[in-house]
Design a protein around this motif. Sequence first.
Motif, PDB file in Angstrom:
ATOM      1  N   GLU A   1      14.057  -2.809 -15.031  1.00 18.12           N
ATOM      2  CA  GLU A   1      12.599  -3.031 -15.046  1.00 18.12           C
ATOM      3  C   GLU A   1      11.963  -2.494 -13.773  1.00 18.12           C
ATOM      4  O   GLU A   1      10.913  -1.849 -13.816  1.00 18.12           O
ATOM      5  N   LEU A   2      12.580  -2.767 -12.632  1.00 18.35           N
ATOM      6  CA  LEU A   2      12.038  -2.273 -11.362  1.00 18.35           C
ATOM      7  C   LEU A   2      12.130  -0.760 -11.248  1.00 18.35           C
ATOM      8  O   LEU A   2      11.254  -0.124 -10.665  1.00 18.35           O
ATOM      9  N   SER A   3      13.174  -0.180 -11.814  1.00 18.71           N
ATOM     10  CA  SER A   3      13.332   1.276 -11.719  1.00 18.71           C
ATOM     11  C   SER A   3      12.243   2.027 -12.477  1.00 18.71           C
ATOM     12  O   SER A   3      12.013   3.211 -12.230  1.00 18.71           O
ATOM     13  N   LEU A   4      11.553   1.349 -13.388  1.00 18.35           N
ATOM     14  CA  LEU A   4      10.423   1.980 -14.083  1.00 18.35           C
ATOM     15  C   LEU A   4       9.358   2.462 -13.100  1.00 18.35           C
ATOM     16  O   LEU A   4       8.663   3.445 -13.349  1.00 18.35           O
ATOM     17  N   LEU A   5       9.244   1.767 -11.974  1.00 13.10           N
ATOM     18  CA  LEU A   5       8.246   2.141 -10.974  1.00 13.10           C
ATOM     19  C   LEU A   5       8.512   3.515 -10.372  1.00 13.10           C
ATOM     20  O   LEU A   5       7.579   4.212  -9.960  1.00 13.10           O
ATOM     21  N   ASP A   6       9.780   3.902 -10.302  1.00 10.21           N
ATOM     22  CA  ASP A   6      10.148   5.151  -9.627  1.00 10.21           C
ATOM     23  C   ASP A   6       9.390   6.367 -10.150  1.00 10.21           C
ATOM     24  O   ASP A   6       9.025   7.250  -9.378  1.00 10.21           O
ATOM     25  N   ASN A   7       9.153   6.423 -11.436  1.00  9.79           N
ATOM     26  CA  ASN A   7       8.458   7.572 -12.026  1.00  9.79           C
ATOM     27  C   ASN A   7       6.957   7.346 -12.197  1.00  9.79           C
ATOM     28  O   ASN A   7       6.254   8.251 -12.642  1.00  9.79           O
ATOM     29  N   LEU A   8       6.493   6.147 -11.862  1.00  9.80           N
ATOM     30  CA  LEU A   8       5.078   5.828 -12.087  1.00  9.80           C
ATOM     31  C   LEU A   8       4.258   5.755 -10.796  1.00  9.80           C
ATOM     32  O   LEU A   8       3.047   5.943 -10.819  1.00  9.80           O
ATOM     33  N   ILE A   9       4.915   5.476  -9.693  1.00  2.85           N
ATOM     34  CA  ILE A   9       4.217   5.360  -8.413  1.00  2.85           C
ATOM     35  C   ILE A   9       4.017   6.742  -7.803  1.00  2.85           C
ATOM     36  O   ILE A   9       4.920   7.569  -7.799  1.00  2.85           O
ATOM     37  N   THR A  10       2.828   6.968  -7.286  1.00  2.00           N
ATOM     38  CA  THR A  10       2.585   8.170  -6.490  1.00  2.00           C
ATOM     39  C   THR A  10       2.266   7.722  -5.065  1.00  2.00           C
ATOM     40  O   THR A  10       2.012   6.539  -4.811  1.00  2.00           O
ATOM     41  N   PHE A  11       2.290   8.668  -4.157  1.00  2.00           N
ATOM     42  CA  PHE A  11       2.057   8.361  -2.745  1.00  2.00           C
ATOM     43  C   PHE A  11       0.833   9.116  -2.267  1.00  2.00           C
ATOM     44  O   PHE A  11       0.552  10.229  -2.723  1.00  2.00           O
ATOM     45  N   ARG A  12       0.106   8.492  -1.348  1.00  2.00           N
ATOM     46  CA  ARG A  12      -1.097   9.122  -0.803  1.00  2.00           C
ATOM     47  C   ARG A  12      -1.261   8.701   0.650  1.00  2.00           C
ATOM     48  O   ARG A  12      -0.953   7.573   1.015  1.00  2.00           O
ATOM     49  N   MET A  13      -1.782   9.616   1.422  1.00  2.00           N
ATOM     50  CA  MET A  13      -2.149   9.337   2.817  1.00  2.00           C
ATOM     51  C   MET A  13      -3.667   9.422   2.915  1.00  2.00           C
ATOM     52  O   MET A  13      -4.273  10.343   2.369  1.00  2.00           O
ATOM     53  N   LEU A  14      -4.251   8.461   3.600  1.00  2.00           N
ATOM     54  CA  LEU A  14      -5.673   8.521   3.925  1.00  2.00           C
ATOM     55  C   LEU A  14      -5.779   8.590   5.441  1.00  2.00           C
ATOM     56  O   LEU A  14      -5.139   7.806   6.145  1.00  2.00           O
ATOM     57  N   LYS A  15      -6.560   9.505   5.928  1.00  2.00           N
ATOM     58  CA  LYS A  15      -6.840   9.571   7.357  1.00  2.00           C
ATOM     59  C   LYS A  15      -7.884   8.513   7.694  1.00  2.00           C
ATOM     60  O   LYS A  15      -8.673   8.090   6.838  1.00  2.00           O
ATOM     61  N   LYS A  16      -7.907   8.110   8.940  1.00  2.00           N
ATOM     62  CA  LYS A  16      -8.910   7.152   9.405  1.00  2.00           C
ATOM     63  C   LYS A  16     -10.304   7.634   8.991  1.00  2.00           C
ATOM     64  O   LYS A  16     -10.667   8.787   9.213  1.00  2.00           O
ATOM     65  N   GLY A  17     -11.058   6.732   8.343  1.00  2.00           N
ATOM     66  CA  GLY A  17     -12.420   7.059   7.909  1.00  2.00           C
ATOM     67  C   GLY A  17     -12.514   7.622   6.502  1.00  2.00           C
ATOM     68  O   GLY A  17     -13.597   7.664   5.927  1.00  2.00           O
ATOM     69  N   GLU A  18     -11.392   8.058   5.924  1.00  2.00           N
ATOM     70  CA  GLU A  18     -11.409   8.593   4.567  1.00  2.00           C
ATOM     71  C   GLU A  18     -11.620   7.474   3.555  1.00  2.00           C
ATOM     72  O   GLU A  18     -11.188   6.341   3.765  1.00  2.00           O
ATOM     73  N   PHE A  19     -12.227   7.834   2.427  1.00  2.00           N
ATOM     74  CA  PHE A  19     -12.507   6.867   1.371  1.00  2.00           C
ATOM     75  C   PHE A  19     -11.470   6.953   0.262  1.00  2.00           C
ATOM     76  O   PHE A  19     -11.117   8.041  -0.183  1.00  2.00           O
ATOM     77  N   LEU A  20     -11.008   5.806  -0.165  1.00  2.00           N
ATOM     78  CA  LEU A  20     -10.183   5.694  -1.361  1.00  2.00           C
ATOM     79  C   LEU A  20     -11.088   5.678  -2.584  1.00  2.00           C
ATOM     80  O   LEU A  20     -10.775   6.261  -3.622  1.00  2.00           O
ATOM     81  N   LEU A  21     -12.242   5.028  -2.447  1.00  2.00           N
ATOM     82  CA  LEU A  21     -13.182   4.847  -3.547  1.00  2.00           C
ATOM     83  C   LEU A  21     -14.582   4.735  -2.969  1.00  2.00           C
ATOM     84  O   LEU A  21     -14.762   4.133  -1.906  1.00  2.00           O
ATOM     85  N   THR A  22     -15.548   5.311  -3.661  1.00  2.00           N
ATOM     86  CA  THR A  22     -16.941   5.144  -3.238  1.00  2.00           C
ATOM     87  C   THR A  22     -17.721   4.458  -4.351  1.00  2.00           C
ATOM     88  O   THR A  22     -17.349   4.518  -5.530  1.00  2.00           O
ATOM     89  N   GLU A  23     -18.786   3.813  -3.929  1.00  4.29           N
ATOM     90  CA  GLU A  23     -19.674   3.121  -4.856  1.00  4.29           C
ATOM     91  C   GLU A  23     -20.056   4.059  -6.003  1.00  4.29           C
ATOM     92  O   GLU A  23     -20.262   5.253  -5.799  1.00  4.29           O
ATOM     93  N   ASN A  24     -20.127   3.519  -7.192  1.00  4.99           N
ATOM     94  CA  ASN A  24     -20.486   4.219  -8.426  1.00  4.99           C
ATOM     95  C   ASN A  24     -19.359   5.053  -9.032  1.00  4.99           C
ATOM     96  O   ASN A  24     -19.566   5.692 -10.050  1.00  4.99           O
ATOM     97  N   GLN A  25     -18.181   5.052  -8.411  1.00 10.30           N
ATOM     98  CA  GLN A  25     -17.006   5.631  -9.067  1.00 10.30           C
ATOM     99  C   GLN A  25     -16.345   4.526  -9.877  1.00 10.30           C
ATOM    100  O   GLN A  25     -16.455   3.345  -9.524  1.00 10.30           O
ATOM    101  N   VAL A  26     -15.614   4.892 -10.905  1.00  7.24           N
ATOM    102  CA  VAL A  26     -14.817   3.919 -11.650  1.00  7.24           C
ATOM    103  C   VAL A  26     -13.439   3.876 -11.003  1.00  7.24           C
ATOM    104  O   VAL A  26     -12.825   4.911 -10.747  1.00  7.24           O
ATOM    105  N   CYS A  27     -12.967   2.681 -10.722  1.00 12.06           N
ATOM    106  CA  CYS A  27     -11.659   2.496 -10.102  1.00 12.06           C
ATOM    107  C   CYS A  27     -10.575   2.580 -11.177  1.00 12.06           C
ATOM    108  O   CYS A  27     -10.585   1.812 -12.125  1.00 12.06           O
ATOM    109  N   ASN A  28      -9.666   3.528 -11.006  1.00 16.76           N
ATOM    110  CA  ASN A  28      -8.587   3.719 -11.971  1.00 16.76           C
ATOM    111  C   ASN A  28      -7.207   3.554 -11.369  1.00 16.76           C
ATOM    112  O   ASN A  28      -6.216   3.983 -11.962  1.00 16.76           O
ATOM    113  N   GLU A  29      -7.143   2.966 -10.174  1.00 15.30           N
ATOM    114  CA  GLU A  29      -5.845   2.773  -9.547  1.00 15.30           C
ATOM    115  C   GLU A  29      -5.835   1.551  -8.641  1.00 15.30           C
ATOM    116  O   GLU A  29      -6.860   1.154  -8.107  1.00 15.30           O
TER     117      GLU A  29
END
Length: 186
Positions: free
Chosen positions: A15-43
């Motif tokens: 069950e835990l190994s299912l995550l291996d193919n589903l998780i992605t990785f991301r880096m955000l620099k200081k000040g970068e936005f993951l999400l902004t107002e009026n976007q739909v959150c899909n993650e």
Amino acid sequence: MKSVFQSIQDFSKDELSLLDNLITFRMLKKGEFLLTENQVCNEIVFIKKGILRSFFLNHKGDEITNCFAFENEFMASFASFITQEKAEENVQALVDTQLQVLDRKALEKLYQASINWQETGRKLTEMEFVNLQKRMVSFQKLSGAQRYEELYKNHQKYLQLIPLQYLASYLGVTPRHLSRIRKAMV
């Protein structure tokens, strides 16, 4: 992320190994936005390292911080993620931040894979609701100083990394009042 899921639910290795193919990785620099107002959150993201801040603009255009998320915590615009309506908040990295990302489609695959994943989703949703309830009650019952003490107890190592104006906004006090609170605690 796996260790957090395992602490919530007793998963098999498969069950835990299912995550291996589903998780992605991301880096955000200081000040970068993951999400902004009026976007739909899909993650939903899991913070491996760093700090995220969720904030909105009030009727005057002032930034109001409503949430911080630290290492080993999840973050999303949960209302937007659930309803698939536009987010009312912005999510921004306060420092360089490493994320593990689980998008909506991946989460649905997990839910379809086993009842354990469904129960985990329910438990995480319940925990988020409890945290929101506690935050609301803290504004009704506690002073700004008491709210700062709680944050200090639980996240002391991060407080020096959060700009004073964001911290004051989160606590519902002015930056000047927050300075007095911090001096009184020393």
